[in-house]
Design a protein around this motif. Structure first.
Motif: not given
Length: 115
Positions: A27-52
């Motif tokens: 169920s994908i709506f036409s209005i949304n944001t897609l993106g990527w996070y990453r998590q390295a060992p021992g580190k917090q998850r961080e935003l890489v990029a996103d796109i509306t």
């Protein structure tokens, strides 16, 4: 329900390139944001990029100029082109979808950059 399936991770030498893909289904709506996070060992998850859904993009400072995010709305797919990869880009990369005040996550794909 929404499912996100990532692909394209792997092992690459420093300075090389990889392209990640993430296909959303359900169920994908036409209005949304897609993106990527990453998590390295021992580190917090961080935003890489996103796109509306309108094409507006946002990048982490560490990825600006090296990574490019794009999407194909007809395929509900988001891409992350990663160039000039560095050792510190090694992480598990997670795709996500924000819509209707909910966030959905993919299972993650490993990116390993070697020297």
């Amino acid at each position: 329900q929404v499912q996100l399936v990532e692909s394209g991770g792997g092992l690459v030498q420093a300075g090389g390139s990889l392209r990640l893909s993430c296909a959303a289904s359900g169920s994908i709506f036409s209005i949304n944001t897609l993106g990527w996070y990453r998590q390295a060992p021992g580190k917090q998850r961080e935003l890489v990029a996103d796109i509306t859904s309108h094409g507006s993009t946002n990048y982490a400072d560490s990825t600006k100029g090296r990574f490019t995010i794009s999407r194909d709305n007809a395929k509900n797919t988001v891409y992350l082109q990663m160039n000039s990869l560095k050792l510190e880009d090694t992480a598990v990369y997670y795709c996500y979808l924000d819509q209707v005040l909910r966030r959905y996550w993919g299972q993650g794909t490993q990116v390993t950059v070697s020297s």
